[in-house]
Write a protein that holds these residues in place. Structure first.
Motif, PDB file in Angstrom:
ATOM      1  N   LEU A  66       0.826  -1.206   0.000  1.00 30.61           N
ATOM      2  CA  LEU A  66       0.000   0.000   0.000  1.00 30.61           C
ATOM      3  C   LEU A  66       0.862   1.259   0.000  1.00 30.61           C
ATOM      4  O   LEU A  66       0.664   2.170  -0.822  1.00 30.61           O
ATOM      5  N   LEU A  67       1.825   1.328   0.907  1.00 31.97           N
ATOM      6  CA  LEU A  67       2.663   2.521   1.006  1.00 31.97           C
ATOM      7  C   LEU A  67       3.546   2.694  -0.227  1.00 31.97           C
ATOM      8  O   LEU A  67       3.779   3.822  -0.685  1.00 31.97           O
ATOM      9  N   ALA A  68       4.015   1.575  -0.785  1.00 31.56           N
ATOM     10  CA  ALA A  68       4.817   1.667  -2.014  1.00 31.56           C
ATOM     11  C   ALA A  68       3.961   2.153  -3.177  1.00 31.56           C
ATOM     12  O   ALA A  68       4.440   2.875  -4.058  1.00 31.56           O
ATOM     13  N   GLY A  69       2.682   1.777  -3.190  1.00 34.27           N
ATOM     14  CA  GLY A  69       1.793   2.234  -4.257  1.00 34.27           C
ATOM     15  C   GLY A  69       1.392   3.685  -4.119  1.00 34.27           C
ATOM     16  O   GLY A  69       1.267   4.412  -5.115  1.00 34.27           O
ATOM     17  N   VAL A  70       1.190   4.136  -2.877  1.00 28.49           N
ATOM     18  CA  VAL A  70       0.776   5.521  -2.640  1.00 28.49           C
ATOM     19  C   VAL A  70       1.857   6.501  -3.079  1.00 28.49           C
ATOM     20  O   VAL A  70       1.566   7.664  -3.382  1.00 28.49           O
TER      21      VAL A  70
END
Length: 405
Positions: A66-70
Protein backbone atom coordinates in the motif's frame (compact mmCIF):
# COMPACT_ATOMS: atom_id res chain seq x y z
CA UNK A 1 6.54 40.04 -18.30
CA UNK A 2 8.88 37.18 -17.35
CA UNK A 3 8.12 33.47 -17.53
CA UNK A 4 8.06 33.21 -13.74
CA UNK A 5 5.55 36.07 -13.44
CA UNK A 6 3.29 34.43 -16.03
CA UNK A 7 3.30 31.12 -14.18
CA UNK A 8 2.90 32.85 -10.81
CA UNK A 9 -0.23 34.52 -12.16
CA UNK A 10 -1.52 31.15 -13.35
CA UNK A 11 -0.87 29.58 -9.94
CA UNK A 12 -2.71 32.43 -8.23
CA UNK A 13 -5.69 32.02 -10.57
CA UNK A 14 -5.63 28.26 -10.06
CA UNK A 15 -5.53 28.54 -6.26
CA UNK A 16 -8.28 31.17 -6.31
CA UNK A 17 -10.49 28.87 -8.37
CA UNK A 18 -9.87 25.94 -6.03
CA UNK A 19 -10.59 28.05 -2.95
CA UNK A 20 -13.87 29.11 -4.55
CA UNK A 21 -14.86 25.47 -4.97
CA UNK A 22 -13.79 24.50 -1.44
CA UNK A 23 -16.71 26.34 0.16
CA UNK A 24 -19.08 24.23 -1.94
CA UNK A 25 -17.25 20.97 -1.37
CA UNK A 26 -16.68 21.46 2.39
CA UNK A 27 -20.25 22.47 3.15
CA UNK A 28 -22.02 21.67 6.43
CA UNK A 29 -23.74 18.54 5.09
CA UNK A 30 -20.50 17.13 3.71
CA UNK A 31 -18.58 17.82 6.93
CA UNK A 32 -21.27 16.16 9.06
CA UNK A 33 -21.41 13.15 6.73
CA UNK A 34 -17.62 12.84 6.79
CA UNK A 35 -17.53 13.02 10.58
CA UNK A 36 -19.99 10.14 10.80
CA UNK A 37 -18.11 8.19 8.14
CA UNK A 38 -14.70 8.75 9.74
CA UNK A 39 -16.09 7.83 13.15
CA UNK A 40 -17.64 4.62 11.84
CA UNK A 41 -14.50 3.63 9.93
CA UNK A 42 -12.29 4.41 12.95
CA UNK A 43 -14.55 2.32 15.18
CA UNK A 44 -14.45 -0.63 12.78
CA UNK A 45 -10.68 -0.24 12.36
CA UNK A 46 -10.21 -0.29 16.12
CA UNK A 47 -12.24 -3.49 16.44
CA UNK A 48 -10.34 -5.00 13.53
CA UNK A 49 -6.98 -4.31 15.20
CA UNK A 50 -8.16 -5.81 18.51
CA UNK A 51 -9.05 -9.05 16.75
CA UNK A 52 -5.67 -9.41 15.03
CA UNK A 53 -3.12 -11.96 16.27
CA UNK A 54 0.31 -10.93 17.46
CA UNK A 55 2.91 -10.61 14.71
CA UNK A 56 0.32 -10.23 11.94
CA UNK A 57 2.48 -10.94 8.88
CA UNK A 58 -0.26 -10.21 6.33
CA UNK A 59 -0.63 -6.73 7.79
CA UNK A 60 3.03 -5.98 7.18
CA UNK A 61 2.83 -7.30 3.63
CA UNK A 62 -0.33 -5.31 2.84
CA UNK A 63 1.11 -2.12 4.36
CA UNK A 64 4.32 -2.52 2.34
CA UNK A 65 2.45 -2.77 -0.97
CA UNK A 66 0.00 0.00 0.00
CA UNK A 67 2.66 2.52 1.01
CA UNK A 68 4.82 1.67 -2.01
CA UNK A 69 1.79 2.23 -4.26
CA UNK A 70 0.78 5.52 -2.64
CA UNK A 71 4.19 6.90 -3.58
CA UNK A 72 2.87 7.17 -7.16
CA UNK A 73 0.01 9.44 -6.11
CA UNK A 74 0.44 13.00 -7.40
CA UNK A 75 2.33 14.45 -10.34
CA UNK A 76 4.33 17.60 -11.01
CA UNK A 77 2.10 20.69 -11.27
CA UNK A 78 3.78 22.63 -14.08
CA UNK A 79 0.80 24.93 -14.93
CA UNK A 80 1.63 24.50 -18.63
CA UNK A 81 -1.05 25.23 -21.24
CA UNK A 82 -1.46 24.38 -24.91
CA UNK A 83 -0.56 27.92 -25.97
CA UNK A 84 2.89 27.55 -24.38
CA UNK A 85 3.93 25.27 -27.25
CA UNK A 86 3.75 28.33 -29.50
CA UNK A 87 4.38 31.42 -27.39
CA UNK A 88 6.75 30.19 -24.67
CA UNK A 89 8.66 27.49 -26.50
CA UNK A 90 11.66 29.81 -26.76
CA UNK A 91 11.95 29.87 -22.96
CA UNK A 92 13.45 26.38 -22.87
CA UNK A 93 16.05 27.18 -20.22
CA UNK A 94 13.52 28.97 -18.06
CA UNK A 95 11.13 26.02 -18.24
CA UNK A 96 13.88 23.68 -17.05
CA UNK A 97 14.06 25.66 -13.81
CA UNK A 98 10.26 25.93 -13.62
CA UNK A 99 9.95 22.13 -13.70
CA UNK A 100 12.57 21.76 -10.95
CA UNK A 101 10.75 24.26 -8.71
CA UNK A 102 7.38 22.61 -9.46
CA UNK A 103 8.82 19.26 -8.40
CA UNK A 104 9.62 20.66 -4.95
CA UNK A 105 6.13 22.14 -4.51
CA UNK A 106 4.56 18.88 -5.63
CA UNK A 107 6.05 17.09 -2.61
CA UNK A 108 3.73 18.78 -0.11
CA UNK A 109 0.34 17.07 -0.54
CA UNK A 110 1.71 13.57 -1.27
CA UNK A 111 3.98 13.98 1.76
CA UNK A 112 1.01 14.75 4.02
CA UNK A 113 -0.85 11.74 2.63
CA UNK A 114 2.16 9.50 3.27
CA UNK A 115 2.45 10.75 6.85
CA UNK A 116 -1.24 10.04 7.48
CA UNK A 117 -1.11 6.53 5.98
CA UNK A 118 2.08 5.64 7.85
CA UNK A 119 0.44 6.66 11.12
CA UNK A 120 -2.71 4.68 10.27
CA UNK A 121 -0.75 1.57 9.24
CA UNK A 122 1.44 1.43 12.37
CA UNK A 123 -1.12 -0.35 14.62
CA UNK A 124 -1.56 -3.09 12.01
CA UNK A 125 2.16 -3.46 11.37
CA UNK A 126 3.12 -3.55 15.06
CA UNK A 127 0.19 -5.52 16.51
CA UNK A 128 0.85 -6.20 20.19
CA UNK A 129 4.16 -4.34 20.03
CA UNK A 130 5.26 -0.88 21.01
CA UNK A 131 6.52 1.68 18.52
CA UNK A 132 7.84 5.18 18.93
CA UNK A 133 7.59 8.46 17.10
CA UNK A 134 11.09 7.80 15.77
CA UNK A 135 9.82 4.69 13.97
CA UNK A 136 7.04 6.72 12.34
CA UNK A 137 9.57 9.41 11.37
CA UNK A 138 11.92 6.89 9.71
CA UNK A 139 9.07 5.28 7.76
CA UNK A 140 7.89 8.73 6.71
CA UNK A 141 11.39 9.59 5.48
CA UNK A 142 11.46 6.34 3.49
CA UNK A 143 8.22 7.41 1.83
CA UNK A 144 9.62 10.88 1.07
CA UNK A 145 12.77 9.41 -0.51
CA UNK A 146 10.65 7.16 -2.72
CA UNK A 147 8.30 10.02 -3.60
CA UNK A 148 11.22 12.26 -4.56
CA UNK A 149 12.50 9.49 -6.83
CA UNK A 150 9.03 9.19 -8.39
CA UNK A 151 8.87 12.91 -9.10
CA UNK A 152 12.34 12.63 -10.59
CA UNK A 153 10.93 10.06 -13.01
CA UNK A 154 7.99 12.34 -13.78
CA UNK A 155 10.43 15.17 -14.45
CA UNK A 156 12.53 13.04 -16.79
CA UNK A 157 9.40 11.82 -18.60
CA UNK A 158 8.81 15.37 -19.83
CA UNK A 159 11.91 15.12 -22.03
CA UNK A 160 12.29 13.69 -25.52
CA UNK A 161 13.22 10.02 -25.87
CA UNK A 162 12.70 9.00 -22.23
CA UNK A 163 9.15 7.58 -22.13
CA UNK A 164 10.02 3.91 -22.74
CA UNK A 165 12.79 3.80 -20.15
CA UNK A 166 10.73 5.67 -17.56
CA UNK A 167 7.98 3.01 -17.63
CA UNK A 168 10.48 0.30 -16.71
CA UNK A 169 12.05 2.46 -14.01
CA UNK A 170 8.64 3.03 -12.40
CA UNK A 171 8.15 -0.71 -11.96
CA UNK A 172 11.67 -0.92 -10.55
CA UNK A 173 10.85 1.91 -8.14
CA UNK A 174 7.70 0.13 -6.98
CA UNK A 175 9.67 -3.07 -6.32
CA UNK A 176 12.34 -1.20 -4.40
CA UNK A 177 9.62 0.60 -2.43
CA UNK A 178 8.06 -2.70 -1.39
CA UNK A 179 11.48 -4.04 -0.40
CA UNK A 180 12.24 -0.90 1.62
CA UNK A 181 9.05 -1.14 3.68
CA UNK A 182 9.40 -4.91 4.08
CA UNK A 183 12.91 -4.39 5.40
CA UNK A 184 11.63 -1.69 7.75
CA UNK A 185 8.76 -3.82 9.07
CA UNK A 186 10.43 -7.24 9.31
CA UNK A 187 14.01 -6.23 10.24
CA UNK A 188 14.43 -2.62 11.38
CA UNK A 189 13.26 0.79 10.09
CA UNK A 190 16.86 1.84 9.45
CA UNK A 191 17.31 -1.15 7.13
CA UNK A 192 14.42 0.08 5.02
CA UNK A 193 15.83 3.60 5.05
CA UNK A 194 19.20 2.26 3.86
CA UNK A 195 17.59 0.41 0.95
CA UNK A 196 15.60 3.52 -0.01
CA UNK A 197 18.69 5.73 0.28
CA UNK A 198 20.79 3.50 -1.98
CA UNK A 199 17.94 3.42 -4.48
CA UNK A 200 17.73 7.21 -4.38
CA UNK A 201 21.42 7.56 -5.26
CA UNK A 202 21.14 5.03 -8.10
CA UNK A 203 18.06 6.76 -9.51
CA UNK A 204 19.71 10.16 -9.34
CA UNK A 205 22.61 8.90 -11.43
CA UNK A 206 20.22 7.27 -13.91
CA UNK A 207 18.14 10.43 -14.34
CA UNK A 208 20.97 12.95 -14.51
CA UNK A 209 21.62 12.42 -18.22
CA UNK A 210 17.87 12.40 -19.02
CA UNK A 211 17.38 15.87 -17.55
CA UNK A 212 19.71 17.35 -20.15
CA UNK A 213 17.33 16.41 -22.99
CA UNK A 214 15.05 19.00 -24.59
CA UNK A 215 11.50 19.33 -23.25
CA UNK A 216 8.81 17.33 -25.04
CA UNK A 217 6.17 20.07 -25.21
CA UNK A 218 3.32 17.79 -26.22
CA UNK A 219 3.96 15.52 -23.24
CA UNK A 220 4.35 18.52 -20.91
CA UNK A 221 0.97 19.99 -21.91
CA UNK A 222 -0.84 16.63 -22.03
CA UNK A 223 0.42 15.64 -18.57
CA UNK A 224 -0.76 18.92 -17.05
CA UNK A 225 -4.17 18.64 -18.75
CA UNK A 226 -4.62 15.10 -17.40
CA UNK A 227 -3.71 16.28 -13.91
CA UNK A 228 -6.31 19.05 -14.08
CA UNK A 229 -8.96 16.63 -15.35
CA UNK A 230 -8.45 14.40 -12.31
CA UNK A 231 -8.78 17.35 -9.92
CA UNK A 232 -11.90 18.63 -11.67
CA UNK A 233 -13.36 15.14 -11.67
CA UNK A 234 -13.14 15.02 -7.88
CA UNK A 235 -14.65 18.48 -7.49
CA UNK A 236 -17.36 17.48 -9.95
CA UNK A 237 -18.62 15.00 -7.37
CA UNK A 238 -20.12 18.00 -5.60
CA UNK A 239 -20.59 20.80 -8.17
CA UNK A 240 -20.43 21.20 -11.94
CA UNK A 241 -16.97 22.10 -13.22
CA UNK A 242 -15.30 22.01 -16.63
CA UNK A 243 -13.60 18.63 -16.81
CA UNK A 244 -11.16 19.53 -19.58
CA UNK A 245 -10.12 17.22 -22.39
CA UNK A 246 -10.91 13.55 -21.98
CA UNK A 247 -10.22 10.66 -24.29
CA UNK A 248 -12.67 7.86 -25.10
CA UNK A 249 -11.50 4.32 -24.39
CA UNK A 250 -12.70 1.32 -26.38
CA UNK A 251 -12.97 -1.11 -23.43
CA UNK A 252 -13.84 -4.12 -25.56
CA UNK A 253 -13.86 -6.28 -22.43
CA UNK A 254 -17.14 -4.58 -21.46
CA UNK A 255 -18.95 -5.48 -24.68
CA UNK A 256 -20.86 -8.21 -22.87
CA UNK A 257 -22.61 -5.48 -20.82
CA UNK A 258 -23.99 -3.70 -23.89
CA UNK A 259 -26.95 -6.03 -24.68
CA UNK A 260 -28.21 -5.87 -21.09
CA UNK A 261 -27.80 -2.11 -20.69
CA UNK A 262 -28.87 -0.97 -24.16
CA UNK A 263 -32.00 -3.03 -24.80
CA UNK A 264 -33.21 -3.61 -28.37
CA UNK A 265 -35.55 -0.91 -29.68
CA UNK A 266 -34.07 2.43 -28.60
CA UNK A 267 -31.02 3.71 -30.52
CA UNK A 268 -30.58 6.55 -28.02
CA UNK A 269 -30.22 4.05 -25.22
CA UNK A 270 -27.46 2.28 -27.17
CA UNK A 271 -25.72 5.63 -27.68
CA UNK A 272 -25.97 6.49 -23.97
CA UNK A 273 -24.57 3.07 -23.05
CA UNK A 274 -21.60 3.43 -25.38
CA UNK A 275 -20.92 6.95 -24.10
CA UNK A 276 -21.06 5.67 -20.53
CA UNK A 277 -18.80 2.66 -21.07
CA UNK A 278 -16.23 4.42 -23.25
CA UNK A 279 -16.01 7.67 -21.32
CA UNK A 280 -13.26 8.18 -18.75
CA UNK A 281 -15.39 10.31 -16.43
CA UNK A 282 -18.73 8.57 -15.89
CA UNK A 283 -17.63 4.95 -16.00
CA UNK A 284 -14.61 5.66 -13.81
CA UNK A 285 -16.80 7.48 -11.30
CA UNK A 286 -19.27 4.59 -11.22
CA UNK A 287 -16.48 2.06 -10.73
CA UNK A 288 -14.73 4.00 -7.96
CA UNK A 289 -17.87 4.71 -5.94
CA UNK A 290 -19.01 1.11 -6.31
CA UNK A 291 -15.65 -0.30 -5.21
CA UNK A 292 -15.30 2.08 -2.25
CA UNK A 293 -18.87 1.46 -1.13
CA UNK A 294 -18.54 -2.31 -1.41
CA UNK A 295 -15.33 -2.38 0.66
CA UNK A 296 -16.66 -0.08 3.41
CA UNK A 297 -20.04 -1.84 3.64
CA UNK A 298 -18.48 -5.31 3.77
CA UNK A 299 -16.21 -4.23 6.66
CA UNK A 300 -18.90 -2.44 8.67
CA UNK A 301 -21.14 -4.24 11.17
CA UNK A 302 -23.36 -1.21 11.93
CA UNK A 303 -26.67 -1.86 10.16
CA UNK A 304 -27.98 1.72 10.21
CA UNK A 305 -24.70 3.05 8.89
CA UNK A 306 -24.65 0.49 6.05
CA UNK A 307 -28.21 1.29 4.99
CA UNK A 308 -27.62 5.04 5.08
CA UNK A 309 -24.27 4.85 3.28
CA UNK A 310 -25.70 2.61 0.56
CA UNK A 311 -28.48 5.09 -0.20
CA UNK A 312 -26.06 8.04 -0.05
CA UNK A 313 -23.67 6.45 -2.54
CA UNK A 314 -26.53 5.54 -4.88
CA UNK A 315 -27.66 9.16 -4.80
CA UNK A 316 -24.16 10.50 -5.46
CA UNK A 317 -23.67 8.07 -8.36
CA UNK A 318 -27.04 8.86 -9.92
CA UNK A 319 -26.57 12.60 -9.48
CA UNK A 320 -23.17 12.50 -11.16
CA UNK A 321 -24.50 10.50 -14.12
CA UNK A 322 -27.21 13.06 -14.93
CA UNK A 323 -24.91 15.38 -16.97
CA UNK A 324 -24.39 12.50 -19.42
CA UNK A 325 -27.92 13.14 -20.73
CA UNK A 326 -27.19 16.76 -21.62
CA UNK A 327 -23.72 15.92 -22.94
CA UNK A 328 -25.07 13.40 -25.46
CA UNK A 329 -28.36 15.04 -26.47
CA UNK A 330 -26.78 18.44 -27.19
CA UNK A 331 -24.48 16.90 -29.79
CA UNK A 332 -25.68 18.21 -33.15
CA UNK A 333 -25.29 14.82 -34.83
CA UNK A 334 -27.60 13.17 -32.30
CA UNK A 335 -30.40 15.55 -33.32
CA UNK A 336 -30.35 14.04 -36.80
CA UNK A 337 -31.61 10.68 -35.53
CA UNK A 338 -35.03 9.91 -37.12
CA UNK A 339 -36.51 9.02 -33.74
CA UNK A 340 -39.00 10.67 -31.38
CA UNK A 341 -37.48 13.18 -28.97
CA UNK A 342 -39.12 11.46 -26.01
CA UNK A 343 -37.04 8.38 -26.77
CA UNK A 344 -33.94 10.25 -25.57
CA UNK A 345 -35.06 10.48 -21.98
CA UNK A 346 -36.55 6.99 -22.10
CA UNK A 347 -33.22 5.58 -23.22
CA UNK A 348 -31.26 7.51 -20.62
CA UNK A 349 -33.62 6.57 -17.78
CA UNK A 350 -33.22 2.89 -18.67
CA UNK A 351 -29.43 3.18 -18.56
CA UNK A 352 -29.57 5.09 -15.27
CA UNK A 353 -31.97 2.61 -13.70
CA UNK A 354 -30.03 -0.48 -14.75
CA UNK A 355 -26.62 0.85 -13.67
CA UNK A 356 -28.00 1.95 -10.29
CA UNK A 357 -29.69 -1.43 -9.82
CA UNK A 358 -26.34 -3.14 -10.45
CA UNK A 359 -24.74 -0.90 -7.84
CA UNK A 360 -27.65 -1.48 -5.44
CA UNK A 361 -27.24 -5.26 -5.69
CA UNK A 362 -23.48 -4.99 -5.03
CA UNK A 363 -24.11 -2.79 -1.97
CA UNK A 364 -26.74 -5.21 -0.68
CA UNK A 365 -24.35 -8.15 -1.01
CA UNK A 366 -21.63 -6.13 0.75
CA UNK A 367 -24.07 -5.35 3.58
CA UNK A 368 -24.93 -9.05 3.79
CA UNK A 369 -21.25 -9.90 4.17
CA UNK A 370 -20.67 -7.23 6.81
CA UNK A 371 -23.83 -7.81 8.89
CA UNK A 372 -26.45 -10.58 8.55
CA UNK A 373 -29.00 -11.95 6.04
CA UNK A 374 -31.89 -9.87 7.42
CA UNK A 375 -29.90 -6.65 7.06
CA UNK A 376 -28.86 -7.69 3.58
CA UNK A 377 -32.52 -8.19 2.64
CA UNK A 378 -33.41 -4.81 4.13
CA UNK A 379 -30.64 -3.19 2.12
CA UNK A 380 -31.94 -4.83 -1.06
CA UNK A 381 -35.46 -3.48 -0.51
CA UNK A 382 -34.37 0.03 0.54
CA UNK A 383 -31.83 0.38 -2.27
CA UNK A 384 -34.29 -0.86 -4.91
CA UNK A 385 -37.04 1.50 -3.76
CA UNK A 386 -34.60 4.41 -3.73
CA UNK A 387 -33.43 3.66 -7.29
CA UNK A 388 -37.02 3.62 -8.58
CA UNK A 389 -37.89 6.91 -6.86
CA UNK A 390 -34.64 8.50 -8.00
CA UNK A 391 -35.07 7.57 -11.67
CA UNK A 392 -38.84 8.04 -11.96
CA UNK A 393 -39.02 11.12 -9.75
CA UNK A 394 -35.86 13.12 -9.12
CA UNK A 395 -34.08 12.46 -12.44
CA UNK A 396 -37.23 13.09 -14.49
CA UNK A 397 -37.85 16.41 -12.75
CA UNK A 398 -34.18 17.43 -12.83
CA UNK A 399 -33.86 16.82 -16.57
CA UNK A 400 -37.26 18.25 -17.50
CA UNK A 401 -35.77 21.49 -18.82
CA UNK A 402 -33.63 19.53 -21.29
CA UNK A 403 -36.55 17.49 -22.61
CA UNK A 404 -39.05 18.44 -25.32
CA UNK A 405 -42.38 19.91 -24.17
Amino acid sequence: MTLESVLAKRRATYQKRLSKYVKYVMNDHFVIAMLFLIGAVAFQYSNFIKALPTDFIWGKLAASFLLAGVVFFGKIATMASAADQVFLVTEEEGWQQVIKDAKKRSMVLPGLLLLFLVAVAMPVVYVGQTFSGADIAVLFIIGLVLKWAHLGLEEAALRFGTRGKIKHLKWYLFGVGVMSFLGAFFVHPLVGLTIAGIMGVVFENQLRSMRTQLIDWETLVTTEEERMVKINRFINLFIDTPTGKEKAKRRSYLDFCVPFLSGKDNPYQFLFVRSFLRGTSYFGLFGRLTAIGAVVLSLSEIVVFNLALGVLLLYVTGFQLLPLYKEVTENVMVRLYPQAEEAKFAGFSQLLQRTLFIQAIIFSLATLIGTDPVSGLMATVINSVFVIFFVKGYARKRLAKHRPN
